[in-house]
Each structure stands twice: as structure tokens, then as C-alpha cells.
Design an enzyme around this catalytic site. Sequence first.
Site, PDB file in Angstrom:
ATOM      1  N   HIS A 141       0.775  -0.900   0.103  1.00 22.55           N
ATOM      2  CA  HIS A 141       0.318   0.330   0.290  1.00 22.55           C
ATOM      3  C   HIS A 141       0.808   0.814  -0.073  1.00 22.55           C
ATOM      4  O   HIS A 141       1.682   1.223   1.156  1.00 22.55           O
ATOM      5  CB  HIS A 141      -1.098  -0.346   1.056  1.00 22.55           C
ATOM      6  CG  HIS A 141      -1.940   1.204   1.500  1.00 22.55           C
ATOM      7  ND1 HIS A 141      -3.256   1.664   0.928  1.00 22.55           N
ATOM      8  CD2 HIS A 141      -1.821   2.019   1.490  1.00 22.55           C
ATOM      9  CE1 HIS A 141      -3.783   2.729   0.609  1.00 22.55           C
ATOM     10  NE2 HIS A 141      -2.875   3.160   1.419  1.00 22.55           N
TER      11      HIS A 141
ATOM     12  N   ASP B 235       1.039   5.120  -0.101  1.00 23.92           N
ATOM     13  CA  ASP B 235       0.086   6.775  -0.536  1.00 23.92           C
ATOM     14  C   ASP B 235       0.240   7.478  -1.500  1.00 23.92           C
ATOM     15  O   ASP B 235       2.162   7.367  -1.103  1.00 23.92           O
ATOM     16  CB  ASP B 235       0.233   7.132   0.512  1.00 23.92           C
ATOM     17  CG  ASP B 235      -1.088   6.597   1.912  1.00 23.92           C
ATOM     18  OD1 ASP B 235      -2.210   5.957   1.711  1.00 23.92           O
ATOM     19  OD2 ASP B 235      -0.266   6.246   3.454  1.00 23.92           O
TER      20      ASP B 235
ATOM     21  N   ASP C 145      -7.921   1.993   2.690  1.00 21.69           N
ATOM     22  CA  ASP C 145      -6.716   2.652   3.368  1.00 21.69           C
ATOM     23  C   ASP C 145      -7.913   3.782   3.543  1.00 21.69           C
ATOM     24  O   ASP C 145      -7.634   4.464   4.377  1.00 21.69           O
ATOM     25  CB  ASP C 145      -5.976   2.847   3.363  1.00 21.69           C
ATOM     26  CG  ASP C 145      -4.974   4.124   4.494  1.00 21.69           C
ATOM     27  OD1 ASP C 145      -5.442   3.994   5.555  1.00 21.69           O
ATOM     28  OD2 ASP C 145      -4.496   4.945   3.832  1.00 21.69           O
TER      29      ASP C 145
ATOM     30  N   HIS D  47      -6.460   9.541  -1.387  1.00 19.49           N
ATOM     31  CA  HIS D  47      -7.508   9.570   0.491  1.00 19.49           C
ATOM     32  C   HIS D  47      -6.012   9.670   1.286  1.00 19.49           C
ATOM     33  O   HIS D  47      -6.928   9.889   2.751  1.00 19.49           O
ATOM     34  CB  HIS D  47      -7.590   8.182   0.582  1.00 19.49           C
ATOM     35  CG  HIS D  47      -6.633   7.392   1.065  1.00 19.49           C
ATOM     36  ND1 HIS D  47      -6.770   6.112   0.001  1.00 19.49           N
ATOM     37  CD2 HIS D  47      -5.614   7.020   1.798  1.00 19.49           C
ATOM     38  CE1 HIS D  47      -5.173   5.723   0.502  1.00 19.49           C
ATOM     39  NE2 HIS D  47      -4.965   6.027   1.156  1.00 19.49           N
TER      40      HIS D  47
END
Length: 1014
Positions: A258, A260, A370, A574
Site C-alpha cells: 500500500h 499512499d 485505506d 485519500h
Amino acid sequence: MHDDRVLIERRIERILRERLRPAVHGSAVPLGVEIWHAPGEPVAVAEALQAPFRPAGVGEAWGPAWGTSWFHLTGSVPAEWAGRTVEAVIDLGFAVDRPGFSAEALVHRPDGTAVKGLNPTNTWLRIAGSAQGGEPVDLYVEAAANPLVEGVGTPLGEVGTAGPDTLYHLRRVVLAVFDEPVWELVQDVEVLTELMHELSVGDPRRWNILRTLQGAFDVLDLQDVSGSAAAVRAALAPALAVPATASAHRVSAVGHAHIDSAWLWPLRETVRKVARTASNVLTLMDDDPDFVFAMSSAQQWAWMEEHRPDVWERMRKKVAEGQFVPVGGMWVESDTNMPGGEALARQFVHGKRFFLDKLGVETEEVWLPDSFGYSGALPQLVRLSGSRWFLTQKISWSHFNRFPHHTFWWEGLDGTRVFTHFPPVDTYNATLSGAEMAHLVRNFADKGLANRSLVPFGHGDGGGGPTREMLARAARLRDLEGSPRVEVEHPARFFAKAFDDYPEAPVWVGELYLETHRGTYTSQAGNKQGNRRSEHLLYEAELWAATAAVRTGHPYPYEDLDRIWKSVLLHQFHDILPRSSIAWVHRESRETYARLAAELEEIIGAAQRALAGDGRSGGEVVFNAAPHPRAGVPARGAARPTPPAPATRTVLMADPASRSAAADGGYVLDNGLVRATVDARGLLVSVVDVATGRETIAPGSPGNLLQLHPDLPAQYDAWDVDHAYRRTVTDLTEIETLEPEGDAAVRVVRRFGRSRVTQVISLPPGAGRVDLDTEVDWHEAETFLKVAFPLDLRAERSAAETQFGYVYRATDTNTSWEAAKYEICAHRYLHVGEPGFGVALVNDSTYGHDVTRDIRSDGGTTTTVRLSLLRAPRYPDPETDQGVHRMRFALVPGADLADATREGYRLNVPERRVPGDAEVQPLVLADHDGVVISAVKLADDASGDVVVRLYEAVGARAAVRLDVGFAATACTETDLLERPIGGGHTSAGGPVDLTLRPFQVVTLRFSLPGGDQQ
């Protein structure tokens, strides 16, 4: 017996720590090291390879925060290592206590191609599988001095304030023999010890493992670990060969990292993080053909194509072989609370199309582990995009209520259902440890009904993704007593199996509200305004460019709109749109929004000028014109010549009656539709809907009341708003000035703390609302600013606009689920009402709201709606929201849901006046006041076809006629990607009659004469 067990376990841990792990790379020789520090921002690889390197060595300090240093490593494999596996071990001074959030690096060959990433738990690089001896080593290492941005007020979140101090010291740079038998032994011991610790003391299996480990270590020669490793492994083999029980939980393990797209680092660094991680997993794929890795976010794939074509080509090859798997179907893993309907739809359009066009893959899994809560509009959009499955993890973070399912059908606003999985491992960065495996089995909510879950494993956010140690764990856990059965496989295989096993899964209806991170609806208000403005400018740009193309042949800016949409979608990631990133990210975001706004204004202006004519008559054409507020939802995209003066005008008069509420008089505003009384404190003490005579403001409780709260959550400053903030409130009732603004408005100025608020209160002629144009010069810290409207209503629920509709939320706190929603998200409006009368609060840039209910002494009910205007958290950006903000909101009395929808649009898409004298007919008109046309554009394939998207907005079945103002040869219903839907509506040219279910979204494609037929 207990003491014996503890001593044995301590012995095992010590041998593993002090003897086995160090022996994996036991024999080592140093590599030669040279260094070059890149000035400022990172440079191209080709430039770095030609840089003036200087000699360096272990202990060398490098890396001021956000700096890049290049290391040139040279040497040769010793002749005596012939036949051995040789690796470089490179420790740049990584933080040993975390897999990411530290220095990172990417190793390159002399020709500039990427080899593999280096991360805190991944410091090796294979030089030779079976060395001949004498092989030269010539490597270039691009090392990023990324700081761990932590602590309130930290300067590390902005390159300009981070300072020159070096963060890292080169710790180890060697060539070493990789002792595979020892490494395999380490994996055996770790898996068994982790499994053992998760079994109860009373479980015979635990004791069997303990005694097996004890006996195996008796075989270990501490003076010759390498030579005795095979014997120790043989002693452990029986414990690793005991199969799992037939009823063991089944785990589909999917490699993942993951990353970001921005957070505690800027966008430019994410490009490099993706390259490092992709290079790592590609290396693992070369060694293990069964390894499967899933990567979401088409934007991150696109970055590799643009910036690292060598990595991109390796990725494409592994996609074709089924190992490197695109998932998600979205441009980025976006926030889903705040993006508008069209923007959320375009996340799927651009994400899915990229994977289709570039990789030939139709993604079916929507992968959003997330994001901070999930809109009830998503299931319909998932299905309309051609996807089938949904995965999330974040709901496990909820503070108050445990979500009751891990596999379920999620039903959206319109009734669409999507099969959904919520991994019970409770992390999207799993390592496949014994503790994680035991937790997911205990945690799985659907026991007895289902027996399968997915585990995303790998270090994210710069940790480098999965490691070879994780793959070794997976191999040993494939069929092992005491553990779930683990199989590394494609996520699509998991979903197909889970669906077959559990087709009658339970149903969850409506949004997946996250009971934390509610502050993200408000943090960094200026950037949120940039997002809202960009969305509506894009709507206008597409509408008027399409209209001008059809009406006048004006060129349609396909490439510009595609590029701008992708930029806006990227900034809805996000941690960008929620504004939980560092100052660097926010600064660049503001600059981007300003640049995109200028581009879009030019596109809109050019199209409208083409439509308006030469203007020689001196007239004007009004674009985005709307009818009288009681006439229903305006036809989207109307344009008309300048109208005559309105029948009503706003009247401003002094209000002696208001002296009863304050020492001096106030003012009354009246435009024939609404009569508003502003008292001497600048507060709204009366708002009357003239048509019904109904008072809107609750007695004794003025509206437009600015309120301050302390704002120091228990953790996660920019993310969270704790419920406790409500216990302390300061009402801002003191004024600096109150005076008329022209002859139809009132200006109010207040000062508090170090801040200043200026408001202009007005009633637009012909509009049934009270406008509050508010400018805040904000210089507070850890403070929450809200504005309250106590309404004389008994509203049992609020209706908050979301994508393509609204979501109801209770105003009571009967259950813990209702009480947890003390801060909620709404788009352009929030509506409350009782039978026969409603009120809407509309806004142009605000998302955070709260709604409460109280009983007055007279027995009446006051429903208070509040907008969350500004916050001032100090982490991760210590300057959050500081400066001047202008925001507009309006109170709409007597509003039903259609009124709320219309007025929300009107506030966000204001009229535009262009010199000209042409009568511009809209391309399409809908004849139903509950149906909104959300997009009018030309088809993305440049065929010239016109695409129209519309939706039912008020939650009722709608029979609507769509009048088409151009010559169309056919109309076909499509999915979001503008592909025909089997069994969808198809007709020849002319009006289109549709029946829409509540909140249904429909996309229609109109073929033009001479265009490509789809």
C-alpha cells in the site's frame, strides 16, 4: 514445568538472534564506495551517472531531509567464493525499528536501468546465484533521505523548513556469501516459534513444537552454524510436516504494498517509492513463479510508464504472465466521502480504461483498503464500471462499533449490491506472521457460514512490499497444523471462491461510515475548496465545449480535459483531499488547483464566446441560467439572453423590532420570497418563508452563530475530531461593525483571538434563500470553527447530499451506531425537515456538518444544523488553514429535496455573462424536477458522439423525457466507460423516455450523423 518452558523459549530466541540470523551473510568483504550529493531536487539517472563522485566509506554522513545522495559501489567476487551464492548487503543507516518511513534506495546498473530497491527490511541484492569468482561489481545506488515526519510543529514536512542537518550514516556496504541453508533454517524456526506462541499452553501441539525446537538446537553446532544447518532442519522437518485440519480456515495471500500517493512525502517521492517497490517484487517474481502481487492506482502504473520505462516494461511482462496484477479499477485509491458524483465516476473511467488500453486487463476488484469511509453511492458505480467485487480494510479502525461481517453483500443507495470482503487480519500490510494468522482466525465474523479470507501482505509506504521471508512463511503455512491454510493467489481467484462458498452472505445497506478520521471533512479548507471548484469548472468546461462543438464546430479539447481530469482525480487521493498530508503536499496542491482553474476558465470562455456570437448588438448571453426557485430543478446548462429586471428585488430596512434582542437596531432583508431579520449582533433572529409565513429560526436561538471549540484529539491531529470537543464552546456574538452593504445587504465584522471574520448577508433577487458570503482571516491553533443554524423543526433525520443522491442519517442517539455519527459529510446541501416543511443549508466548499436535536421549554423541538468551517491541527502540517478563506453558504427555508439540490448547484455553478446576441439552446433538457443531468460531453474516443449522464436525485421513481436539441441518429445506454450495456436502452434520434429508480445513474450515448457508430 513453566520455568522449563520459559528457559527453552529464551534459549531459542537468543540462538535465533545471535547465531542464526547473523550467519545468513556470514562471510563478507567490503565494497568500494564513492558518493555524490544531488543539489536540490532529484536529478535524472543519466545526469547522476555522470556526476563527480568522491571517495567515501562506512560511517559517511549523508542526507539532509528530502535530499538525494548517489553511491557508486565497486568491487569483485573473491575467487574462493566460486560456486557460492553471493549478494551485496547495503545498509544506508536504515531505521531498524520500522520497515518504511526511513531512507530508501534504488540500485541501478551502469546503463541506468533499475535493478532492485533497498529498504530497512530488504538490504540485499543478488550478485550471482552460483559465482565463478572474479565477477566485477559496478552499481549505482540512488538513496533518498526521506525523514520520518512526526511530532507537533515539525519543520520536516516542507523542504524549505526541513533544515540542512544530515539524517543518516552509511552503516554497511559489503559483498557476502548468502548461506541458503542457514536462511531456510531461520525461516523454519521463525514460523514454528510464531505458531507456538499463538497456541494455548494447554495445546499438545505447542509442547510438541517446543520439544522439537529444543531437540533440533541440541544438534546445532554453535561453532559451525552453516555446516550443521542441514541437520537442524532435518530435526525440525517433522514439526513442519504435520498437516492442517480439514476445517482449517483458508487464506488467500496476495502480495501487496500500500503506497499512499502522497502523505508524509510529496508526489514526486511517491514516483520513486513505486519504482523501488515494483523493482523489488519483480525480482521476487523472477525467483518464484508462483508469487502474485496486486497493485492498485492506475496513476502509479502511469508514473512508471512515464518516468521509469525500464521498470514499466518488466511490469508489463509480468502482467502478461499473471504475476503482476492490476487491481482497484480507479485512477487512485481516492477518498470516497468528498469527491462529487462525476469525479467518483471518473475515477473508475480513467482507472479502468488505463488498465484496458495499456495492459489489456479488465479489472474486476475495487481495492480501497485505506480510505476513510465509503459512500453508499459506490456499489452502483462499481457495477456500472464493469467491476464485480469490493475490498476494504479501514472499517476495522472504527472506535465504537465492530462491523458485524467480513464477507457480505453491500447494497448502495439505488439498491445495487456488490460482493464485498473485509479482511479479518485487520491490516493491509501483513507479514504473514503467526500472530496475524491466529488473529484473523479468531476475528473472522462469519464462522460456521464461511471459512475463507484474503490477506494483503507486504510492507507499504516505502517499505518495499513483500519480502522473500514472507514468501517463505507462506510456503510453510500452506498446510500446517495449528495454522490456517495459506495459498498465494490472484485476488480474483479469492473472490470467485468466496462467492461460491457464501453466495447468501448477509446484506449491509447504505454507507460504510468510518467511526474515526472525521476531521478530514474540514482540514485544509482552502484545498477542499480547490477540489470543489475544479469539479464544477470541469462540468462547465465539458458542457460548453461539447455544446460549442455540436453547434459551431468549435474544437473539443479532448487531451486537455483528459489531463486536467487526471490531475483532479490524483488530488482526490485519500491523504490529499482529506488533507492529512504534510505542508509540501498542500502547497503543491494549492498551486495545482490555481493552474487548473485558469486553464478551465479559458476552455469555458472560448466555448462560450464561440456560442454567444460576435456581440455587435451590445447584448449579453447568460450561461448557467436557472428558472424561478419554485419552478423545479433547473435544466442543466441553460443559456439565454439577458433577462429583464426580476419582478422582485431585495429591500433593506432598519429593524426597530430587533432592539428587543440587542441594544441597538438591526436590519430586515426582504425580496418577496424570504424575509430575514439581522439583529444588532449580526445574527439571524428570523428567517421567514414568505409563501407559507413559516418561521425557520428557533425562538431564542439565533442563526448564523459562529462557534469555537478546542480541538486536540487523542491522536491523529489532522484526521480526528473527538466527541469531547462539544463540551466546550465559545459563541462569537461580539461585533466590530454592522453596517449596510449597498442598498440590499448587511456587512458584519467580528474579531476573536488573532482572527477576523467578515460576512455579507444578502437575499439575491428572485432567490428563496439567505446568502452568507464569509471571509475568515484565520490565525488560531488547535481550534475548531463552526457556524450554527438552530431551526424550528422536529427533524428525525437529515438528508446529506452525496454522489448522485443523498444519505439519510438519524438525528437521535438511540444506538451507539447513531451516536458515533456526531460529525458527518455532506456535499452541496444538508436538508432537514418535518412533514410539510423543510430547510436546506447549502454551501460552495464545505463538507463537515453536524446535526443535533433539543427540546425547548415551550415543548417545541429545535434541530440545529452546523457547518464545520475551519480547523487548525498542527500535525502533520503545523500551519494548517492559516490565512484568508472565503466561503459561501446559504439558508433555504421552505425547501424540499429538489429545492436543496437546485440551490446547491446554483451556489456552485453561478451564472456567467458573455457579450453576444445568440440564442443558445441547451443540448439536452430533462422535464422532471427530480432528475439532474450531471455531465454533457463528447465521447472519450473522439468519435464525436455526445454522452449525457443523468441521475434521479430525490429518492423517488421518475418517468422523465430527455429532449435532445441536436440531430442524433441513435441513443444507446452505456456503462461509465461509454460501452453499450447489454439489454440497455437503445433508440433512434428524438426525445428519450426513461423511467429511473430512486438514485439511479444512467449514461446515454448519442450518435451524430457522419460520426463513428458505436
